[in-house]
Write an enzyme that holds these catalytic residues in place. Structure first.
Site, PDB file in Angstrom:
ATOM      1  N   CYS A  35       0.821  -1.206   0.000  1.00 22.98           N
ATOM      2  CA  CYS A  35       0.000   0.000   0.000  1.00 22.98           C
ATOM      3  C   CYS A  35       0.852   1.251   0.000  1.00 22.98           C
ATOM      4  O   CYS A  35       0.345   2.352  -0.084  1.00 22.98           O
ATOM      5  CB  CYS A  35      -1.030  -0.020   1.116  1.00 22.98           C
ATOM      6  SG  CYS A  35      -0.416   0.451   2.705  1.00 22.98           S
ATOM      7  N   ASP A  37       2.797   2.740   2.180  1.00 27.09           N
ATOM      8  CA  ASP A  37       2.935   3.630   3.318  1.00 27.09           C
ATOM      9  C   ASP A  37       4.153   3.212   4.124  1.00 27.09           C
ATOM     10  O   ASP A  37       4.476   2.035   4.205  1.00 27.09           O
ATOM     11  CB  ASP A  37       1.712   3.519   4.243  1.00 27.09           C
ATOM     12  CG  ASP A  37       0.475   4.133   3.602  1.00 27.09           C
ATOM     13  OD1 ASP A  37       0.628   4.880   2.623  1.00 27.09           O
ATOM     14  OD2 ASP A  37      -0.621   3.850   4.090  1.00 27.09           O
ATOM     15  N   CYS A 106      -4.570   2.282   7.256  1.00 26.18           N
ATOM     16  CA  CYS A 106      -3.608   3.352   7.508  1.00 26.18           C
ATOM     17  C   CYS A 106      -3.353   3.507   8.993  1.00 26.18           C
ATOM     18  O   CYS A 106      -2.288   3.963   9.401  1.00 26.18           O
ATOM     19  CB  CYS A 106      -4.120   4.680   6.955  1.00 26.18           C
ATOM     20  SG  CYS A 106      -4.492   4.606   5.212  1.00 26.18           S
TER      21      CYS A 106
END
Ligand SMILES: Cc1ncc(COP(=O)(O)O)c(C=O)c1O
Lengths: 297, 402
Positions: A35, A37, A106
């Site tokens: 993803c 991040d 997240c």
């Protein structure tokens, strides 16, 4: 564009505790390649009290990754290490007045960075056991890896099984094809084939049949179990109507119009399904849906 | 444009005011069914005929009956692939590329499950194909080659006219998803060996929900939707007359503005690109800059994430898009960036600016001014960045990855 809460936007536009803490004595670095991040968390821990006196973050990530990092550092400042370890992803999301379900991952990263930093401070080795696959169920934010593991661990055979165990597919049902594909793959590895006609197994046995009144009383009781959780978030729930397997609820207080209402409803449904030992569907009355639509418009 | 600066024209375009004017009567007094004999239907029938001619002209098709109206680019793509396999049941292979739009890739993935062999041509770091590899794959087993004309993310062009010739000499059908090219570059289908081509209205200032499939005369065909005799039985269903008329008008206008796209719009794009690259360090253009659509630039900003960039741009009223995982809803970074082997710290920060003939030099100036501070603001938060440059190699940020 995502539907972010004002709180998320606030923390994104003006993040708190951005940058590395000077003379930090705990550092956590985590990232998720897929993803995209990555987070570097630095803490200053007071050795006498094991209290976090300063926290700073540097994040490579999207709007909600940055906002979650900012929220996390706010939350943990002043906490003892043991307290900090109890901070959950949901706490981070709640602090931000909710995150869209697709974005819950997240906040996972923030928690992992925290665990890594505390392990680093204590001289332990931290193992990142969090694996993430493509998002399958968008209603409850369940990914492919999670579904696959649950199917393996519990020998699941049907989509309904998967929904009962992971919630995936228990909402809008658009992802049933995706779930069937995973079932097909896992069953094939075990030399079996997926049978779309199969009935869900290992479902809790139906309890002796309740009268209508008993059943409604049981539903009320089950809702009582959850009520404290909701009230803690300044919300509440009210039973409006029971019509066969359809249970109509009204969300009140902070729960009404809350971003996470879909997830909350899913949780309530799960609880009722388990408690009643039968499959029920929790719905909001039509007026409630209309009111929400109007609020959004 | 009244509010905001719209640089996301590869996602969709505004409907041209002239197009709206042309289509509106077909939602009010011109409501007839074009198949009807009476005057209500007849007028609509004539309007559809004119729209077909307008599309034919833009494509340079030899016959107007080679144009089949559909509901969107996706339907045209599905129709082309499924027709090719149904009309040649003995052929069990398809050649396509790894960077196609999902409208192609998802159909191919499904066919793979049904037993077809799909050959995915890979691309190099600039998004280019290997023609030798392609040539070796062509055989009597191949039902269809489907290769996009221009990539929607990078604007990179594939040599489809040559590829169509190669397919033709090997006796293989050739389809191209030209959704991003139509109205941007001049094309002349009658001088090519392309058998089928997909286009979509909403990428060229017509409304959403209308498209067309070009089908060369004589190519074997099996319809996706069967029913009435509309579109000569090749696409049943009462025609979306207002939108088809709109698509015709949009094609006519596109034909008239091809020169403008190639000169003025391209100059604006180049100005934007240069303005950003000259001010921002550690960013680069993805794809093949020497061979791409005139209105698209895709810039990868290293060490920061695309959705965050878009969010800050949006605050200033600037609309663009990103190959970042977080904008896709699937948590997967763009398959196009992955295919080009763009390092993930850059792929997630890739931003696509796609212009149109409605953009102005003033708008471009504003964007050039807006981007550098946004990049700086996010880099300040990035663990890969320190001060004015990436973190030194020795102490580079190296998180443990899941
Ligand atoms: C290359 C390409 N093919 C197909 C499509 C799908 O077109 P439509 O949205 O009309 O179905 C698009 C647009 O998103 C595209 O960019």
């Amino acid at each position: 564009m995502w539907d972010y809460s004002e709180k998320v936007k606030e923390h994104f536009y003006n993040p708190h505790n951005a940058g590395a803490v000077e003379d930090a004595n705990a550092v956590g670095e985590v990232g998720s390649l897929s993803c995209g991040d990555a987070l570097l968390l630095t803490l200053k821990v007071e050795p006498e009290t094991n209290t976090i006196i300063a926290a700073g973050f540097q994040t490579f990530g999207c709007t909600s990754a940055i906002a979650s990092s900012s929220a996390l550092t706010d939350i943990i400042k002043g906490m003892s290490l043991d307290q900090a370890l109890t901070v959950s992803n949901q706490d981070i999301a709640d602090y931000l007045d909710g995150l869209p379900p697709e974005k819950m991952h997240c906040s996972v990263m923030g928690r992992e960075a925290l665990q890594a930093a505390i392990a680093n401070y204590r001289g332990e080795k931290w193992q990142n056991d969090h694996e993430e696959g493509a998002l399958i169920c968008k209603c409850f934010a369940v990914d492919a890896v999670m579904i696959e593991q649950t199917i393996r661990d519990n020998n699941l055979r049907t989509v309904e099984d998967v929904s009962n165990y992971t919630k995936a597919g228990g909402g809008c049902s658009s992802c049933h094809e995706g779930i069937e594909e995973i079932l097909t793959k896992v069953l094939a590895e075990q030399g079996e084939s997926f049978n779309p006609e199969a009935v869900a197994g290992e479902k809790p046995k139906p309890k002796p049949k309740l009268t209508n009144l008993q059943r409604i009383k049981l539903i009320e009781k089950l809702l009582e179990d959850i009520r404290p959780n909701l009230q803690r978030d300044r919300g509440d729930v009210e039973l409006i109507e029971v019509n066969g397997k359809y249970i109509y609820l009204k969300m009140t207080g902070a729960c009404a119009g809350c971003q996470m209402a879909a997830t909350t409803l899913g949780g309530i449904q799960q609880h009722l399904v388990e408690g009643l030992g039968e499959f029920v569907r929790v719905l909001l009355p039509i007026e409630e849906l209309q009111r929400r639509a109007a609020m959004r418009a | 444009m009244s509010e905001g600066i719209y640089l996301d024209n590869n996602a969709t375009t505004m409907v041209a005011p002239e197009v709206v004017d042309t289509m509106l009567p077909f939602l009010t007094e011109q409501f007839g069914n074009p198949s009807s004999i009476h005057q209500f239907g007849n007028k609509v029938g004539h309007a559809l005929k004119q729209a077909r001619k307008q599309v034919q002209n833009l494509l340079g098709a030899e016959y107007e009956s080679e144009i089949i109206f559909t509901s969107c680019g996706t339907e045209s793509d599905s129709t082309a692939i499924l027709s090719a396999i149904k009309s040649q049941p003995q052929r069990k292979e398809i050649i396509t590329t790894v960077v196609e739009h999902p409208a192609i890739l998802s159909v191919c993935e499904q066919l793979k499950k049904e037993g077809y062999t799909i050959h995915y041509l890979r691309v190099d770091k600039k998004g280019r194909l290997d023609m030798n590899k392609y040539e070796r794959l062509l055989s009597d087993n191949v039902a269809l080659v489907s290769v996009m004309w221009a990539n929607n993310e990078t604007g990179t062009l594939f040599p489809v006219t040559e590829m169509a010739e190669m397919a033709n000499s090997a006796g293989v059908l050739f389809h191209t998803d030209a959704v991003q090219v139509i109205g941007k570059l001049p094309i002349n289908l009658k001088e090519t060996c392309i058998d089928m081509l997909s286009l979509s209205g909403h990428k060229l200032h017509a409304p959403k929900g209308v498209g067309a499939l070009y089908l060369r005369r004589g190519v074997r065909f099996r319809p996706l939707l069967r029913g009435g005799h509309q579109e000569r039985g090749r696409r049943a269903g009462t025609e979306n007359s207002a939108s088809i008329v709109a698509l015709g008008k949009a094609c006519e206008m596109a034909a008239e503005s091809l020169a403008y796209e190639k000169t003025t719009v391209k100059a604006l794009r180049d100005k934007l690109e240069h303005g950003i690259l000259s001010q921002v360090s550690h960013c680069f253009v993805t794809g093949d800059p020497s061979n791409r659509l005139p209105h698209t630039t895709n810039i990868a900003f290293e060490y920061i994430e695309g959705e965050a960039i878009l969010f800050l741009l949006n605050k200033l009223g600037i609309a663009a898009s990103s190959g970042s995982a977080c904008t896709s809803g699937s948590l997967e970074p763009s398959h196009v960036m992955k295919a080009m082997d763009i390092p993930f710290t850059a792929a997630h920060g890739s931003i696509r600016f796609s212009l149109s003939r409605y953009n102005t030099p003033e708008e471009i100036d504003k964007v050039i001014e807006a981007v550098p501070p946004i990049v700086a603001q996010l880099r300040k938060l990035s663990p890969y960045w320190s001060g004015t440059s990436p973190v030194e190699k020795e102490q580079a940020f190296a998180p443990s990855y899941a």
